[in-house]
Design a protein around this motif. Structure first.
Motif, PDB file in Angstrom:
ATOM      1  N   MET A  42       0.855  -1.187   0.000  1.00 35.61           N
ATOM      2  CA  MET A  42       0.000   0.000   0.000  1.00 35.61           C
ATOM      3  C   MET A  42       0.891   1.236   0.000  1.00 35.61           C
ATOM      4  N   ASP A  43       0.597   2.188  -0.883  1.00 37.42           N
ATOM      5  CA  ASP A  43       1.320   3.454  -0.919  1.00 37.42           C
ATOM      6  C   ASP A  43       0.643   4.447   0.017  1.00 37.42           C
ATOM      7  N   ILE A  44       1.453   5.162   0.783  1.00 32.14           N
ATOM      8  CA  ILE A  44       0.951   6.177   1.710  1.00 32.14           C
ATOM      9  C   ILE A  44       1.613   7.500   1.355  1.00 32.14           C
ATOM     10  N   THR A  89      -4.033   7.187   1.678  1.00 27.72           N
ATOM     11  CA  THR A  89      -3.918   6.041   0.789  1.00 27.72           C
ATOM     12  C   THR A  89      -5.159   5.928  -0.074  1.00 27.72           C
ATOM     13  N   ASP A  90      -5.009   5.287  -1.224  1.00 28.25           N
ATOM     14  CA  ASP A  90      -6.160   5.048  -2.096  1.00 28.25           C
ATOM     15  C   ASP A  90      -7.036   3.918  -1.580  1.00 28.25           C
ATOM     16  N   ALA A 138      -3.321   3.766   7.621  1.00 33.01           N
ATOM     17  CA  ALA A 138      -2.337   4.608   6.930  1.00 33.01           C
ATOM     18  C   ALA A 138      -2.017   5.847   7.750  1.00 33.01           C
ATOM     19  N   ARG A 145       5.961   3.155   0.875  1.00 32.74           N
ATOM     20  CA  ARG A 145       5.284   1.937   0.429  1.00 32.74           C
ATOM     21  C   ARG A 145       5.401   0.937   1.573  1.00 32.74           C
TER      22      ARG A 145
END
Length: 536
Positions: A149-151, A156-157, A165, A178
């Motif tokens: 997961m990208d923060i 985050t999406d 997040a 990430r």
């Protein structure tokens, strides 16, 4: 064996007197917005790495930042270099920002913490638990055994993990991360954080860049200080619980606190118990939750004090104010008029007889650490006294027995730094003998509350309130009092008193919040004042 002790003497009516111009800035690319003064400085390796034009943001190349003179300390530095590797350009940018007294994201501590899993894994236990609360520890969620997961600035999406997040960002405040999650292994079917890696702008695609720009906009979304207002670099955290029924400040008061803070050039941020790990980001902590020693509010205060923050109220004040046995002895020893009060360990006939010889029914029986009328009961006869005392002694080894004094309203005198700042009348709840009337479910109904101008409050009442509060310290206190035929008496001194919109601020309005925040600024200025003769 029963221990009975007289704490306060009979009430008496005796009054107790108690700039230089800034250097040329390095070469920067100002966001094309016409903003008067940038609040955020974005460091990039190459100017083209950041293409967004945002209000209040200045973009500078890392080389210029390192080579140029120190910039305004009020700027928050966002280091978006491509690498934070030890001794890299990105590493030195964060290091130099801290040396110049600027807040920087990420800090050198965060960079070092995220450099090795052996370090950051020490702080991921609570995050793993939060992760499993969302995804389920039994593996029933329709997900693979691992995912990432990208923060971006705490966002985050992936909506289900938005709160996780934010918590990860609060623990490791780095702009772009990430996070890799996995399930199974030695931990059974539980999810856990497998890795946390910082990211650079160059690794982001178009969607990632747009999401990053939006996240920064949200992160930097606080309004700037009012034009002409003095700028402070101080950030004040306000601890509150939005779900607390009887919070010390209502939503209107918190809103006014934030607005006045911006007027004074301060950053006011509401935080909750989940933000414990973020305390070091702030300069001061203002408690706006009901405090108790065996409660997270006390842990926040102790942590903040250990980090060198200015805290209102301090741990010592909480310890003194939350125990009525201590207060009763303290007030008695210093001649502050109070209702006649006894401490009681066991409710037996001998103790009751001694109390009845001193005060008449009805009596007030209370536990030492009650709040908002909790654990406070009025008894009308010996039978009721015995029943109530036995009930309360199950909660506390000591209880207090106090003479009952009826008045139509109580006084609450607010004191800050040994100065009276407000006076309020708390009227009794309709058809009840206390300010707060509770039903069988514990829900409270309050009487009216309104402030009065200080010059309309009795002078001797204010003098006794100030005397009592000064025995506790120099924090923010609310002194509960009654005005009787024999003169004013002090019921108790509270730390962290109510400041509610429409009640305590009904006379002074925003000036009440200015008084409180200016005291924070005064203490912070003293704390950060250079020591004469000290060398760097």
């Amino acid at each position: 064996m029963t221990t009975l002790r007289m704490i306060s003497p009979a009430v008496t009516a005796t009054q107790a007197a108690p700039a230089e111009p800034e250097p040329d800035a390095p070469r920067t690319r100002r966001a094309a917005t016409g903003a008067a003064a940038p609040g955020f400085l974005i460091i990039v390796d190459r100017a083209g790495d950041w293409r967004a034009a945002q209000v209040g943001c200045t973009v500078i190349e890392a080389e210029d930042f390192l080579a140029g003179p120190a910039l305004d300390e009020d700027l928050m530095v966002i280091n978006l270099c491509r690498s934070y590797k030890y001794l890299s350009v990105g590493y030195y940018c964060s290091l130099m920002a801290e040396a110049r007294g600027q807040q920087v994201l990420p800090s050198v501590k965060t960079i070092n913490d995220l450099s090795r899993k052996a370090i950051y894994s020490l702080d991921t236990g609570e995050l793993d638990r939060a992760l499993n609360d969302v995804l389920g520890a039994d593996g029933s969620a329709p997900m693979p055994v691992e995912f990432s997961m990208d923060i971006r600035f705490g966002r985050t999406d992936y909506t289900p993990l938005a709160a996780v997040a934010r918590s990860i960002f609060a623990t490791f405040p780095a702009p772009l991360m990430r996070v890799e999650f996995t399930r199974g292994g030695e931990r059974g079917e539980k999810w856990h954080i497998a890795a946390i890696r910082t990211q650079g702008l160059k690794t982001l695609g178009e969607h990632g860049r747009a999401a990053c720009e939006a996240a920064l906009g949200a992160f930097a979304g606080l309004p700037p200080p009012a034009p002409g207002a003095r700028r402070y670099r101080y950030r004040i955290a306000v601890l509150h619980d939005r779900d607390e029924e009887l919070a010390p400040s209502n939503t209107g008061a918190l809103a006014r606190l934030g607005a006045v803070g911006r007027e004074l050039g301060l950053t006011i941020e509401l935080i909750g118990r989940q933000d414990f790990a973020r305390l070091a980001e702030f300069d001061a902590l203002f408690i706006r939750e009901t405090t108790a020693v065996n409660h997270h509010t006390y842990l926040f205060v102790k942590k903040a004090e250990s980090e060198g923050l200015v805290v209102i109220d301090d741990a010592g004040s909480i310890l003194r104010c939350t125990n009525k046995v201590y207060l009763a002895d303290l007030l008695r020893l210093h001649g502050v008029p109070t209702p006649r009060t006894f401490t009681l360990q066991h409710a037996d006939a001998e103790a009751l007889a001694a109390i009845e010889a001193q005060i008449d029914y009805p009596m007030v029986v209370k536990i030492p650490d009650g709040a908002f009328s909790r654990g406070v009961m009025k008894v009308r006869d010996a039978l009721e006294f015995t029943r109530v005392a036995e009930e309360l002694l199950q909660q506390s080894a000591l209880i207090l027995v106090q003479e009952y004094m009826f008045t139509e309203f109580d006084w609450r005198i607010g004191v800050l730094n040994r100065q009276v700042i407000f006076a309020s009348k708390y009227w009794m709840s309709k058809g009840h003998w206390q300010v707060a009337k509770r039903d069988a479910n514990g829900k409270a109904e309050f009487g009216m509350a309104s402030a009065v101008p200080l010059d309309e409050a009795p002078a001797d009442l204010l003098a006794h309130a100030l005397h009592a509060a000064n025995l506790i310290g120099d924090g923010l206190y609310g002194v509960d009092m009654k005005m009787t035929l024999l003169g004013p008496v002090v019921i108790e001194v509270n730390d962290n008193p109510n400041i509610d919109a429409g009640a305590e601020d009904s006379v002074l309005g925003d000036e009440l919040y200015r008084i409180v925040l200016r005291e924070f600024v005064r203490r912070l200025d003293v704390l950060h004042r250079p020591v004469p003769g000290a060398s760097c």
